[in-house]
Design an enzyme around this catalytic site. Sequence first.
Site, short mmCIF file in Angstrom:
data_model
loop_
_atom_site.label_atom_id
_atom_site.label_comp_id
_atom_site.label_asym_id
_atom_site.label_seq_id
_atom_site.Cartn_x
_atom_site.Cartn_y
_atom_site.Cartn_z
N ASP A 141 52.52 40.71 33.73
CA ASP A 141 51.23 40.93 32.21
C ASP A 141 51.90 41.99 31.82
O ASP A 141 52.02 43.23 32.26
CB ASP A 141 50.16 41.15 32.94
N ALA A 146 42.04 35.40 40.74
CA ALA A 146 42.66 33.94 41.12
C ALA A 146 42.51 34.13 42.94
O ALA A 146 42.27 35.30 42.86
CB ALA A 146 44.15 33.82 41.00
N HIS A 186 50.43 36.52 40.85
CA HIS A 186 50.92 37.80 41.21
C HIS A 186 51.06 38.32 42.30
O HIS A 186 52.03 38.84 42.56
CB HIS A 186 49.39 38.75 39.90
N GLN A 221 44.84 41.08 45.76
CA GLN A 221 44.14 40.00 45.31
C GLN A 221 43.43 40.15 45.56
O GLN A 221 42.46 39.59 45.07
CB GLN A 221 45.26 38.64 45.21
N GLU A 268 46.24 33.28 28.52
CA GLU A 268 46.68 34.32 28.35
C GLU A 268 47.84 35.24 28.00
O GLU A 268 49.25 34.76 28.02
CB GLU A 268 46.64 35.21 30.60
#
Length: 316
Positions: A238, A224, A231, A203, A284
Site C-alpha cells: 500500500d 480479506a 498482503h 490478517q 484502492e
Amino acid sequence: MSYTKRRIKKGPIIILCMLVLVIILVVIGINLYKKYTSDEYKLSEKGYKEDEINEILKFDEKYITYAINHDYEDDFIPLIKEKYFLWKNYDKYIKYIDDVYGNKKVDYDKVIALVNVGANNEPYTHTKKTNMDKGYAILVNKYNSLPDKYAPEDIVEMSNWYAYPNNRIRKDVYDAFKEMSEGAKEAGYTLIVNSSYRSYEEQKEIYDDYEDSRGKEYADTYAARPDFSEHQTGLSLDIFSPGANMSNFAETETFKWLSENCYKYGFILRYPEGKEDITGYSYEAWHYRYLGKELAKKVYDSGLTYDEYYAYYLDD
Ligand SMILES: [Zn+2]
C-alpha cells in the site's frame, strides 16, 4: 453421278442424350447432397439466419459443430464474438445470463469478465487453492486462496527511507520498490509504504476484529479473510505520498504518476476504479501488486484487471 442421301443414325444420338442426362442428374444429385449435408443447411435448420450463419462459419470447427448439435441460442454469437470468451465457460455464461438478465439487454463483455474470474459466484464460495507454481504471477482473490497459513521465506525489513515503521516485504519486491522510488523522485514525487507483508496471524486478527465488532458482512467488505489476502503473499504494497491517506491519495499528482508508471518497475494497480464487481474489492488507489516487469507491462497494456488477465492468459 449418283447422289446418295446421308442417313442419320439415331442410335449414337440417343446414347449421347442419355449420357448427358445421366451427367446432369449426377451433378444435381451431388449438389443436393452437398446442400443437405452442408454446415449452412444444418445451421439454417437450427433456426440461424443467413447473416448469423456467415458469422458462425468464421469461427473454427468446434463452434460450428456445437451450434449444429444444440438448439438455437440467441446469446451464442454475441458470446463467441467477445474477445475474452472462454469455451470452457460457455454453459456458465448462459446460466448467468438467464439468472441475472432475463429479458433485459445483456452486457456480454461484463458477463464474460465476471464468469471468467468466478465472480458469478458469491465471494468465498467455489474457492480453490491457487497454483503456487506460478511464482510472482500467483492469483490470490476471494476465490483463490494461498496454501494454509502460507508464509513467504524471503521477507526483509523495509528501511524508514521507504516505509513507515514495521513494514516487511519480499526481497525482490523491495528492490523493485526502491527502483520505483528513485523513478518517482526523479519525476518530483515521493512514495512511502504504509502497509506491506501481513502474516496469516496478522490478517486473521484484522478480520476477526471487524467480524467481532461489526459482523461477517462488514468484515468481508473491509478486510480479506486470512489466506485470501494479497498482503499475505508478500507481493503487495500500500503506497502513498507522505501525508496522503485513503480518502485523498487518488486525487494526488503522485498517484497519477504512480498509476501510469508502476508497470515499468513490475507493479500494477490491483483494484482499479469501476472494476469492483470483478476484483471483489473497492477502488484502492494505494494498493499495488508486484508481478515482475514483463508480466506487469502485459497486464497494463491489456487494460484488464489481474483477475481477468490471469483467467484468460495464465490459468490452466
Ligand atoms: Zn492493500
